[in-house]
Design a protein around this motif. Structure first.
Motif, PDB file in Angstrom:
ATOM      1  N   ASP A 214       0.814  -1.217   0.000  1.00 11.36           N
ATOM      2  CA  ASP A 214       0.000   0.000   0.000  1.00 11.36           C
ATOM      3  C   ASP A 214       0.847   1.268   0.000  1.00 11.36           C
ATOM      4  OD1 ASP A 214      -3.037  -0.926   0.457  1.00 11.36           O
ATOM      5  OD2 ASP A 214      -1.687  -2.284   1.515  1.00 11.36           O
TER       6      ASP A 214
ATOM      7  N   SER B   8       2.369   3.982   3.221  1.00 15.72           N
ATOM      8  CA  SER B   8       1.765   5.308   3.110  1.00 15.72           C
ATOM      9  C   SER B   8       1.221   5.831   4.445  1.00 15.72           C
ATOM     10  CB  SER B   8       0.658   5.278   2.062  1.00 15.72           C
ATOM     11  OG  SER B   8      -0.249   4.215   2.325  1.00 15.72           O
TER      12      SER B   8
ATOM     13  N   ASP C 147      -1.975  -1.627  -4.365  1.00 11.72           N
ATOM     14  CA  ASP C 147      -2.133  -0.181  -4.221  1.00 11.72           C
ATOM     15  C   ASP C 147      -0.785   0.505  -4.393  1.00 11.72           C
ATOM     16  OD1 ASP C 147      -4.852  -0.374  -4.012  1.00 11.72           O
ATOM     17  OD2 ASP C 147      -4.971   0.139  -1.895  1.00 11.72           O
TER      18      ASP C 147
ATOM     19  N   VAL D 286      -1.247  12.387   0.675  1.00 17.81           N
ATOM     20  CA  VAL D 286      -2.406  11.495   0.730  1.00 17.81           C
ATOM     21  C   VAL D 286      -2.808  11.377   2.201  1.00 17.81           C
ATOM     22  CG1 VAL D 286      -3.292   9.181   0.301  1.00 17.81           C
ATOM     23  CG2 VAL D 286      -1.671  10.214  -1.310  1.00 17.81           C
TER      24      VAL D 286
ATOM     25  N   HIS E  22      -6.685   0.419  -6.017  1.00 14.72           N
ATOM     26  CA  HIS E  22      -6.360   1.757  -6.523  1.00 14.72           C
ATOM     27  C   HIS E  22      -5.591   1.705  -7.839  1.00 14.72           C
ATOM     28  CE1 HIS E  22      -7.454   4.646  -3.214  1.00 14.72           C
ATOM     29  NE2 HIS E  22      -7.609   3.484  -2.585  1.00 14.72           N
TER      30      HIS E  22
ATOM     31  N   HIS F 286       0.419   3.758  -2.140  1.00 16.91           N
ATOM     32  CA  HIS F 286      -0.480   4.874  -2.462  1.00 16.91           C
ATOM     33  C   HIS F 286       0.316   6.064  -3.006  1.00 16.91           C
ATOM     34  CE1 HIS F 286      -4.437   3.412  -0.971  1.00 16.91           C
ATOM     35  NE2 HIS F 286      -3.655   2.575  -0.308  1.00 16.91           N
TER      36      HIS F 286
ATOM     37  N   ASN G  64      -2.028   5.856  -5.834  1.00 14.28           N
ATOM     38  CA  ASN G  64      -3.283   6.229  -5.176  1.00 14.28           C
ATOM     39  C   ASN G  64      -4.393   6.565  -6.160  1.00 14.28           C
ATOM     40  OD1 ASN G  64      -4.525   6.773  -2.488  1.00 14.28           O
ATOM     41  ND2 ASN G  64      -4.832   8.814  -3.374  1.00 14.28           N
ATOM     42  N   ARG G  65      -4.016   7.102  -7.337  1.00 13.96           N
ATOM     43  CA  ARG G  65      -5.032   7.598  -8.270  1.00 13.96           C
ATOM     44  C   ARG G  65      -5.080   6.809  -9.577  1.00 13.96           C
ATOM     45  NH1 ARG G  65      -2.668  13.614  -7.544  1.00 13.96           N
ATOM     46  NH2 ARG G  65      -0.949  12.471  -8.514  1.00 13.96           N
TER      47      ARG G  65
END
Length: 261
Positions: free
Chosen positions: A10, A210, A50, A19, A81, A12, A53-54
């Motif tokens: 993760d 993250s 992940d 974030v 994600h 991200h 993030n986007r």
């Protein structure tokens, strides 16, 4: 000798900004520095989903550049994600994208299976007939197998995350429990460290690089969610002749990469 792998989860990652009050670039840099300084002897580093993030191309491009600093081979995985096609373009896996971003790594101490649980557009995960067939063929080899995936296939007693677990998780558990060579299940997604046993198979989750999810008490939901003031972590996993050990290490102080640092 044993097989040593590093476990991150993760990230991200974003190319700029924060974030939820955390800078994923600073956190990942700290993880890379720690691995390069103290765990350069690892055979590889699994990142259990992940990655960004986007799910944008810019995020993947910047992440790939930052991961180039890592002196250990990277085994990336998709999470909810992620975008499979952009992931495959910038973070290719050993077996490429044949419908799913999943693959197996053979070691002298058994197999490491990286299972794709992404269901595009959903926070929850998927385990379909095609992925089931892939995993069944893999486990049919009879070699000790440690399985990484992003989504847990069962409830872990955490607010909100339990709503986003693996759909058809019982199907996956029915499959893996029919093979005695499954040594460990390792999940991302929940941003908390949890260890336990499900249907006789040990499992673990990982703190995120993250930000961390708060513990289940006091109760929270997404409208009241505030990341826990806990440090990011990585796992050091040792595989030896079917045996598995996992140690958790803080990557850095919690203050690194926060808006107050």
């Amino acid at each position: 000798m044993a097989t040593k792998l590093i476990w991150l989860s993760d990230l991200h990652f974003v190319v700029d900004g924060y974030v939820l009050g955390h800078d994923p670039r600073a956190r990942l840099n700290a993880a890379i520095d720690l691995i390069n300084s103290h765990h350069g002897d690892a055979d590889f580093c699994v990142i259990s989903g992940d990655m960004v993030n986007r799910g944008t191309e810019g995020d993947y491009e910047a992440l790939a550049t930052q991961l180039d600093r890592l002196r250990v081979p990277v085994l990336p995985m998709v999470g909810n994600h992620d975008d499979r096609e952009l992931f495959d373009t910038h973070l290719p896996t050993p077996e490429g994208l044949n419908g799913f971003a999943q693959y197996v790594v053979e070691t002298a101490d058994g197999l490491v299976a990286c299972l794709d649980t992404l269901d595009p557009g959903a926070d929850s995960g998927a385990f379909c007939a095609a992925r089931s067939a892939w995993l069944r063929d893999l486990l049919g080899q009879g070699r000790p197998t440690c399985i990484f995936m992003h989504h847990p296939p069962m409830s872990l007693g955490l607010p909100m995350q339990d709503q986003d677990q693996l759909v058809s998780g019982d199907d996956l558990l029915d499959l893996v429990t029919s093979y005695p060579n499954v040594t460990y299940l390792m999940f991302g997604h929940v941003h908390r460290p949890i260890v336990g046993n499900v249907r006789g198979i040990p499992f673990a989750t990982m703190r995120a690089v993250s930000y961390q999810a708060p513990p289940p008490v006091p109760a929270w939901d997404w409208s009241t969610f505030v990341p826990a003031a806990e440090a990011p972590a990585l796992g050091v996993v040792m595989l030896k002749e079917g045996e598995v050990t996992l140690q958790y290490y803080d990557i850095c102080a919690y203050s690194v990469g926060t808006t107050t640092s």
